[in-house]
Design an enzyme around this catalytic site. Sequence first.
Site, PDB file in Angstrom:
ATOM      1  N   ASP A  91     -74.991 -13.872 -12.214  1.00 52.90           N
ATOM      2  CA  ASP A  91     -75.134 -12.423 -12.171  1.00 52.90           C
ATOM      3  C   ASP A  91     -76.189 -11.960 -13.177  1.00 52.90           C
ATOM      4  OD1 ASP A  91     -73.919  -9.825 -11.212  1.00 52.90           O
ATOM      5  OD2 ASP A  91     -73.534  -9.601 -13.352  1.00 52.90           O
ATOM      6  N   GLU A 101     -79.140 -14.308  -9.204  1.00 50.46           N
ATOM      7  CA  GLU A 101     -79.346 -12.922  -8.817  1.00 50.46           C
ATOM      8  C   GLU A 101     -80.409 -12.384  -9.769  1.00 50.46           C
ATOM      9  OE1 GLU A 101     -77.195  -8.564  -8.579  1.00 50.46           O
ATOM     10  OE2 GLU A 101     -76.984  -9.881 -10.295  1.00 50.46           O
TER      11      GLU A 101
END
Length: 532
Positions: A213, A279
């Site tokens: 993330d 990401e």
Amino acid sequence: MTGVIHGYRVRVDAPWWREAVTYQIYPRSFADADGDGTGDLAGITSRVDYLADLGVDAIWLSPFYPSPQHDYGYDVSDPRGVDPLFGTVSDAEELLETAHEAGLKVIIDLIPNHTSSAHPWFVEALRASPGSPERERYIFRDGRGRDGEEPPTNWQSVFGQPAWTRVDDGQWYLHMFDREEPDLNWRHPEVAEEFRSVLRFWLDRGVDGFRVDVAHGLVKALRDQEVPEGTAPNSDPAVMYDIGVEDDPMWNHPEVHDVYRDWHEVVSAYPGDRMLVAEAWTKGPSDLRGYLRTDEFEQAFNFRWLQSHWSAQEFNEAILSTLKALSPSRAWPTWVLSNHDAVRHRTRYGDGAQALARARAATLTMLALPGAAYLYQGEELGLPHVQLPPEHQRDPWAEGGNGRDGCRVPLPWSGDAPPFGFGPGDEQPWLPQPTQWADLTVAAQTGQEGSTLEFYRAALAARRRYARGDSEMWFLDAPADVISFRRGRLVVVLNCGSTPTPLPDGELVMCSGEKLGSDLPPDTAAWLLADG
């Protein structure tokens, strides 16, 4: 447009992730085993056969760690545990074992940019004094102006508030997301060692990979963001470049790559082609390539396809820019249309039957592209984005409207009314399901000719047979509102226009809708096998 734009050569021993189709699971909204209205790990385990029958290669689990749930799991207080809301570590191990027995790989979320404000480290930091070792694990700074009453920089959080919060002793701490999610200081050796340990903890339990993330955000240059005159600071990388804010001292700092080279050593020491997928929001695909060096990430999410409107020109540009940017590297592209942070692509493309037709056509086209594909739970059912009333909205990033809750409404499995078999109870789940979803349940669509679920099953089976492996890709001549390309014998046509378009010669193997004789209707895609 013609000519070869890229050739992909797959070794016999190619790693599993290179062309995998991965299904993203948002745990609190997938399946509820204990009847409390919230999905859990046991619920996912009970539905592994469904995922295997769908035809995906892997599953990706959004966070299930202990958390106060201010940001629904992305505010982690213990990255080595499982929140009681979702079960136990034993439940996670059982899910891993069951998925592996079914032939599915498992990727889990890793949240390294920040922790929860309830994390023991941050609790210690608030109790400690300025300049203490406890505070050095996070980014605490003195303020500017008289008595330090102004934040250290002009940054805004991605959620739209100031990115700094002041504590009782006058210092400020950085949070690029919610104030309950303080950013870690990745220049501190304790932080680096902590995440090496977290990686090993889950690798030892059989996890096949990690989706990282905010991979672009771990290291910051602490200075004001420079913005055009008359423009407010903006830190949301999904929009800032589009509104003319090019300066990003909070993102994509060169030092982040030191972190991932370190992680690559940890992950590659384990057997079985373990992997990392980033990401990473960048200014474009060419910048994304920097995360895909041989000693960093195996994959990085490419959001150009998701961000494209229903437009042959935009889809063409997304494909071309991605393939050209990645072709000098070892990296294969990834493609995605929906996820837990975005409006579902069925809804992005319009309303009603036309929107569903476009969503299916875009999916079929995506599944023919070289590289890996990521699906988001519920898209195989044709679920629309849900407009929830204000009293049911939970997302801290609501932006004065619906936030991200609309794509997180729990899945309908069976029955004629909520909770549609989501759990054993009779009450609405944590986010209410629309009462008109009876025709969209898994049970209603299974075996139903023409249903979106059966379309996905057929498309994934066709991908395994016709759209994987050693082939070059090139675009074919087509009208301005049509995309046509070829990979080996496979010819793909997507009609984004308003009138039918002639199909080339070849055997039809897959169509997202109904073709009209030798023509392809608007809002439809088709796969054909060319002769020779």
